[in-house]
Motif scaffolding. Structure first.
Motif, mmCIF file in Angstrom:
data_model
loop_
_atom_site.group_PDB
_atom_site.id
_atom_site.type_symbol
_atom_site.label_atom_id
_atom_site.label_comp_id
_atom_site.label_asym_id
_atom_site.label_seq_id
_atom_site.Cartn_x
_atom_site.Cartn_y
_atom_site.Cartn_z
ATOM 1 N N ARG A 80 0.821 -1.144 -0.064
ATOM 2 C CA ARG A 80 0.112 0.011 0.048
ATOM 3 C C ARG A 80 0.883 1.262 -0.125
ATOM 4 O O ARG A 80 1.668 1.324 0.711
ATOM 5 N N TRP A 81 0.709 2.153 -1.074
ATOM 6 C CA TRP A 81 1.255 3.429 -0.866
ATOM 7 C C TRP A 81 0.347 4.620 -0.901
ATOM 8 O O TRP A 81 -0.679 4.500 -1.378
ATOM 9 N N ASP A 82 0.703 5.394 0.005
ATOM 10 C CA ASP A 82 0.063 6.720 0.235
ATOM 11 C C ASP A 82 0.825 7.720 -0.266
ATOM 12 O O ASP A 82 1.944 7.811 -0.456
ATOM 13 N N ILE A 83 -0.069 8.984 -0.275
ATOM 14 C CA ILE A 83 0.562 10.318 -0.121
ATOM 15 C C ILE A 83 0.874 10.947 0.933
ATOM 16 O O ILE A 83 -0.173 10.998 1.913
ATOM 17 N N TRP A 84 2.188 11.588 1.275
ATOM 18 C CA TRP A 84 2.509 11.966 2.769
ATOM 19 C C TRP A 84 2.701 13.358 2.335
ATOM 20 O O TRP A 84 3.238 13.863 1.186
ATOM 21 N N GLN A 85 2.457 14.281 3.421
ATOM 22 C CA GLN A 85 2.788 15.682 3.422
ATOM 23 C C GLN A 85 3.923 15.866 4.551
ATOM 24 O O GLN A 85 3.704 15.429 5.742
ATOM 25 N N VAL A 86 4.768 16.615 4.236
ATOM 26 C CA VAL A 86 5.944 16.971 5.183
ATOM 27 C C VAL A 86 6.170 18.576 5.248
ATOM 28 O O VAL A 86 6.601 18.819 4.197
#
Length: 602
Positions: A189-195
């Motif tokens: 499972r690949w998600d979009i992350w915000q940093v």
């Protein structure tokens, strides 16, 4: 051989990027360096190329006043440098895999590869995650970290510590970034992350266990456009994530979105204002499509005679790199002008799309004797969710050799192939998955070609690589009409493949079923029924399909008394037949052609 050398020596442009004003375009140009037995890569702008030989990934600054690209430094570590003087913009200890300019052009976001330290002699490599193996790397895996470098001061900040993988990165304003990465090391499972620049990390999406996000594009209002959907037998689609929630873009487009990977051509989606460009497979061809964000379906902009390998759009201008029926690559503007023409090849065939229940392309040789049906090769693509078409490429050089000798080549897009809608893409599920109705589809195409007088039944051969090799094994184990066969990279024992491949557990769980079902679908159970003289070829360091699979098939053929030969290429991973050293690519093309001719002329 001269024609194969010409194809490998042709400069092939990929990864096109337009300057902010749309007036200039940069790309990466690849050609074979046969003397050095490597692929020479250079960055090109108009008629000027960088010095190479390992330059790639050009990117214009947002203001368009600077072009940067990736080049190895004196240590061999990939860094970001400036065009055209090669001045270093970074100087870290880790190789840069990808970079992105900040919106104001003052900083670069860097995805860097952090190599695992080699274990001392006698020290084991300890794994605690299913993601412990990777084709091309083996067991000593690298991980990926996200850094930001201030171009004014040279200061480097690490925003994301090393992870198993980070796929793509984009700026969200000047104070935050988004990137794609696995949710954890134990899920597909690949998600979009915000940093944020302060290191604050949050999950931007929450996907299901089999979903994968890729290629995020930040729109002007902060919404995210990205490619996603369930991995495995589902189409990849375009999704829009923002204040209004997540919804699908182009919901009535029944085609698989392609983003460009080795052996799977396509382009990353781009947006210019409210217009989106993407590539999707259609009837065996990766085409460029375009439409507004609220359109039900996009419009195809490129024909079925070209395969799009890259695209960009800025300031109302659109540019693509593409392969055609007579050129492995060219750079073209969609306003009708050719930004950079490449050499064309006098190919030894004509290309036809055949009518029939099973989609198929035919390469009809222009060198036949004209006295009856020609020898016929059935050439099977991998995947199975890939495609065959009639465009020219640096792989599959055996087709050139055989066409010059008067052979026709059939390219079936059997059930499970991409480009013909969801029902065909998922067409193997009803019959049990791999090596089921696709075997019948190939035989149906062969029967139709024979009835139409296209091929000579006495000189019929079959070849395939990866999943195409698996199908070749299944065909020769169940049908004796083929006079010669060549198969490579083939998972002939699916039960063993499930437990030894870097992606075996994922692929078999999604495509075949439990280990018992995998065993029933395995051609190795029927290798004793094969009568077809067979060439088996494989990369010695293949982790996608371990070389023990080739050993099993070869030994089974020997035991059955079948004429056979095993060619193992030292140090080669799974993709070596198209992306390996040029001499290996040349050798395997000539070797396949020679084997098939040998056993169909006696």
């Amino acid at each position: 051989m001269e024609l194969a050398l010409q194809v490998l020596g042709t400069a092939v442009p990929t990864d096109p990027v337009l300057r902010a004003d749309g007036d200039a375009v940069a790309c990466t140009v690849t050609r074979a360096d046969l003397a050095g037995n490597r692929w020479d890569r250079r960055v090109r702008v108009d008629d000027v190329e960088s010095t190479g030989p390992a330059d790639r990934h050009p990117r214009w600054s947002p203001t368009g006043d600077t072009l940067a690209f990736i080049r190895p430094d004196a240590r061999g570590v990939d860094q970001v440098v400036r065009w055209p003087d090669g001045a270093a913009l970074t100087s870290g200890d880790h190789a840069v895999r990808q970079f992105a300019w900040s919106p104001d052009g003052t900083a670069l976001a860097l995805l860097v590869a952090v190599r695992a330290h080699a274990a001392a002699p006698g020290t084991p490599l300890v794994a605690s995650s299913p993601a412990y193996l990777r084709d091309g790397e083996g067991r000593e895996l690298s991980s990926t970290a996200l850094d930001v470098v201030d171009l004014g001061t040279g200061e480097v900040r690490r925003l994301v510590e090393p992870r198993r993988a980070i796929g793509d990165v984009a700026w969200l304003g000047c104070e935050a970034l988004v990137f794609t990465a696995p949710f954890d090391d134990r899920q597909w499972r690949w998600d979009i992350w915000q940093v944020g620049l302060d290191g604050t990390l949050t999950a931007r999406t929450e996907h299901g266990p089999w979903e994968r996000a890729a290629c995020p594009v930040v729109l002007t209002d902060g919404e995210l456009l990205y490619a996603g959907g369930e991995s495995g037998p589902e189409h990849t689609v375009l999704l829009l994530d923002g204040p209004r929630g997540r919804h699908r873009v182009f919901p009535t487009l029944d085609r698989n979105i392609t983003i460009g990977m080795p052996a799977y051509p396509g382009a990353r989606p781009v947006a210019d204002g409210s217009t989106v460009w993407c590539t999707a497979n259609d009837r065996g061809v990766s085409r460029l499509w375009s439409g507004s964000l609220d359109a039900a379906a996009p419009v195809a902009l490129t024909p079925l005679t070209t395969v799009v390998t890259g695209a960009d759009a800025r300031a109302g201008r659109v540019v693509v790199t593409e392969a055609t029926v007579d050129s492995p690559g060219r750079l073209r503007r969609l306003d009708g002008t050719t930004a950079w023409p490449s050499d064309t090849v006098d190919v030894p065939w004509t290309v036809e799309e055949l009518d029939g229940e099973v989609p198929c392309w035919l390469l009809r040789s222009r060198h036949t004797s004209g006295t009856g049906p020609a020898p016929l090769l059935v050439d099977l693509h991998g995947g199975p969710h890939n495609v065959s078409n009639g465009v020219l490429g640096p792989g599959n050089l055996h087709r050139l050799h055989l066409a010059l000798a008067g052979w026709h080549v059939l390219l079936p897009n059997y059930r499970g192939s991409d480009g013909y809608g969801t029902a065909w893409y998922r067409g193997l599920e009803a019959s049990g998955g791999w090596c089921s109705d696709d075997v019948l589809d190939v035989l149906q195409v062969v029967d139709a070609a024979g009835a139409a007088g296209i091929g000579d039944a006495a000189r019929l051969a079959v070849t395939g690589y990866s999943y195409g090799g698996l199908l070749t094994a299944a065909l020769t184990a169940t049908d004796h009409r083929f006079r010669a066969a060549a198969l490579g990279g083939a998972p002939v024992d699916l039960r063993a493949f499930t437990g030894s491949s870097d992606m075996g557990p994922v692929l078999c769980a999604r495509e075949v079923g439990d280990p018992e079902a995998a065993d029933l679908r395995s051609p190795i159970r029927r290798v004793g029924d094969v009568r077809t003289p067979t060439l088996v070829f494989h990369g010695a360091d293949d982790r996608r399909v371990p070389v023990t699979q080739a050993d099993q098939w070869y030994q089974g053929l020997v035991h059955a008394g079948v004429p056979c030969e095993l060619a193992v290429y030292p140090g080669m991973p799974h993709g070596f037949v198209t992306a390996g050293p040029p001499r290996s690519v040349l050798d395997i093309g000539a070797r396949i052609a020679a084997w098939l001719q040998r056993w169909t002329t006696s």
